[in-house]
Design an enzyme around this catalytic site. Structure first.
Site, short mmCIF file in Angstrom:
data_model
loop_
_atom_site.label_atom_id
_atom_site.label_comp_id
_atom_site.label_asym_id
_atom_site.label_seq_id
_atom_site.Cartn_x
_atom_site.Cartn_y
_atom_site.Cartn_z
N ASP A 115 -6.40 0.65 -48.73
CA ASP A 115 -7.68 0.69 -49.44
C ASP A 115 -8.37 2.03 -49.23
O ASP A 115 -8.19 2.68 -48.19
CB ASP A 115 -8.57 -0.47 -48.95
N ASN A 168 -7.14 -7.04 -59.43
CA ASN A 168 -7.22 -5.63 -59.81
C ASN A 168 -7.06 -5.40 -61.32
O ASN A 168 -7.33 -4.30 -61.82
CB ASN A 168 -6.20 -4.77 -59.03
C1 IPE Z 1 -7.54 -4.83 -51.95
O1 IPE Z 1 -8.30 -3.75 -52.31
C2 IPE Z 1 -6.35 -4.90 -52.83
C3 IPE Z 1 -5.36 -3.86 -52.60
C4 IPE Z 1 -5.35 -3.01 -51.64
C5 IPE Z 1 -4.31 -3.87 -53.57
P1 IPE Z 1 -9.51 -3.90 -53.35
O2 IPE Z 1 -10.16 -2.58 -53.33
O3 IPE Z 1 -9.03 -4.41 -54.63
O4 IPE Z 1 -10.38 -5.03 -52.65
P2 IPE Z 1 -11.94 -5.31 -52.73
O5 IPE Z 1 -12.32 -5.28 -54.17
O6 IPE Z 1 -12.61 -4.23 -51.95
O7 IPE Z 1 -12.10 -6.65 -52.09
C1 IPE Z 2 -6.80 1.02 -53.02
O1 IPE Z 2 -7.82 1.93 -53.25
C2 IPE Z 2 -5.76 1.05 -54.09
C3 IPE Z 2 -5.71 -0.15 -54.93
C4 IPE Z 2 -6.41 -1.23 -54.80
C5 IPE Z 2 -4.77 -0.09 -56.03
P1 IPE Z 2 -9.07 1.57 -54.15
O2 IPE Z 2 -8.77 1.98 -55.54
O3 IPE Z 2 -9.45 0.15 -53.97
O4 IPE Z 2 -10.16 2.54 -53.53
P2 IPE Z 2 -11.68 2.22 -53.25
O5 IPE Z 2 -11.74 0.95 -52.47
O6 IPE Z 2 -12.34 2.10 -54.58
O7 IPE Z 2 -12.16 3.39 -52.46
MG MG Z 3 -10.78 -0.82 -52.74
#
Ligand code: IPE
Ligand code: IPE
Ligand code: MG
Length: 262
Positions: free
Chosen positions: A38, A86
């Site tokens: 993340d 997602n």
């Molecule tokens: C968790 O990250 C899912 C993945 C790493 C694929 P998200 O960024 O989607 O989670 P939330 O929205 O912060 O809970």
């Molecule tokens: C994790 O990074 C990657 C995926 C969930 C695909 P994020 O895209 O969730 O990054 P933040 O949480 O917005 O910083």
């Molecule tokens: Mg995230």
């Protein structure tokens, strides 16, 4: 699992001040390490870049984490790459991620052979765009004979959807008379999850400081140790991985029992 001591020492040369290979007990490496990757978006934002640049940078971290897992002798390394939730992201970001998964996997196939890594997926990959699904299926097929570490990519994965799927499988078998109600036990459920046959994660790492599971492996992590680091995923290095393993080695897992006398 087996690890190559020379390669490992070389890999962990020039340590930072706070951590080195000497800080971990190589005889006690977690069998299954899982990472909730993340912080790609925040990493990009902090640099005035587009979120997509964060995802591209995250790929390099993932490549390094796969190599680190092999060097440390982890049996199963899994990562949460795309959740069932997602899909709610802007279409162009979803498209970019799907394309990135496909192109990266194709590009990294030689790494999997070099390191004897077998691929696996958690999640409904049938529902992915054709380009991504085809590359994933090709990766599965081509690495099926590799006998080293298992690398599992959770894509279009959600723990609740996984449990619904398992429940339906069980219900249909009971209805068909091929499974008796008495045989519906924990093993019956475990063996119908995407993780069937794999050990449960010993260590779950989440980057970027968020202290939640976001619908990841709810059943399998009942007794996993959780490690949260504020490091954003594109900055996560072999040293951060080592810090997590060191922390894990300092924990006392009791599984609901009492501490074993020492
Ligand atoms: C968790 O990250 C899912 C993945 C790493 C694929 P998200 O960024 O989607 O989670 P939330 O929205 O912060 O809970
Ligand atoms: C994790 O990074 C990657 C995926 C969930 C695909 P994020 O895209 O969730 O990054 P933040 O949480 O917005 O910083
Ligand atoms: Mg995230």
């Amino acid at each position: 699992m087996h690890f190559d001591e020379d390669k490992l020492k070389q890999y962990y040369e020039n340590p930072p001040e706070d951590i080195s290979l000497d800080d971990v007990d190589m005889a006690r490496i977690p069998r299954h390490v899982s990472i909730i990757m993340d912080g790609n978006g925040r990493w990009a934002k902090a640099r005035g870049l587009d979120r997509s640049e964060g995802h591209v940078a995250g790929v390099s971290s993932l490549r390094e984490a796969v190599t680190t897992s092999v060097r440390l002798g982890v049996d199963v390394f899994s990562v949460y790459a795309f959740s069932t939730e997602n899909w709610k992201r802007p279409q162009h970001e979803v498209d970019l991620l799907m394309h990135l998964f496909a192109t990266t996997l194709l590009k990294e196939l030689p790494l999997f052979f070099q390191e004897n890594v077998r691929l696996r997926f958690f999640g409904d990959i049938e529902a992915l765009p054709e380009e991504t699904r085809k590359v994933f299926e090709e990766g599965l097929e081509k690495t099926a004979g590799n006998t080293g570490m298992t690398f599992a990519l959770a894509v279009n994965y959600g723990a609740r959807a996984e449990l619904v799927r398992a429940s339906r499988l069980i219900a249909s078998e009971v209805a068909a008379g091929t499974l008796s109600l008495d045989d519906v036990d924990e093993d019956a459920i475990s063996s119908r999850l995407y993780t069937a046959g794999l050990p449960d994660p010993d260590l779950v790492i989440r980057t970027s400081g968020e202290m939640r599971l976001s619908n990841y492996l709810l059943w399998q992590i009942a007794y996993s140790e959780f490690y949260v680091t504020s490091v954003l995923w594109p900055d996560f290095s072999r040293w951060d991985y080592l810090r997590a393993v060191k922390s894990w080695q300092g924990r006392h897992r009791r599984y609901g029992g009492v501490e074993a006398a020492s």
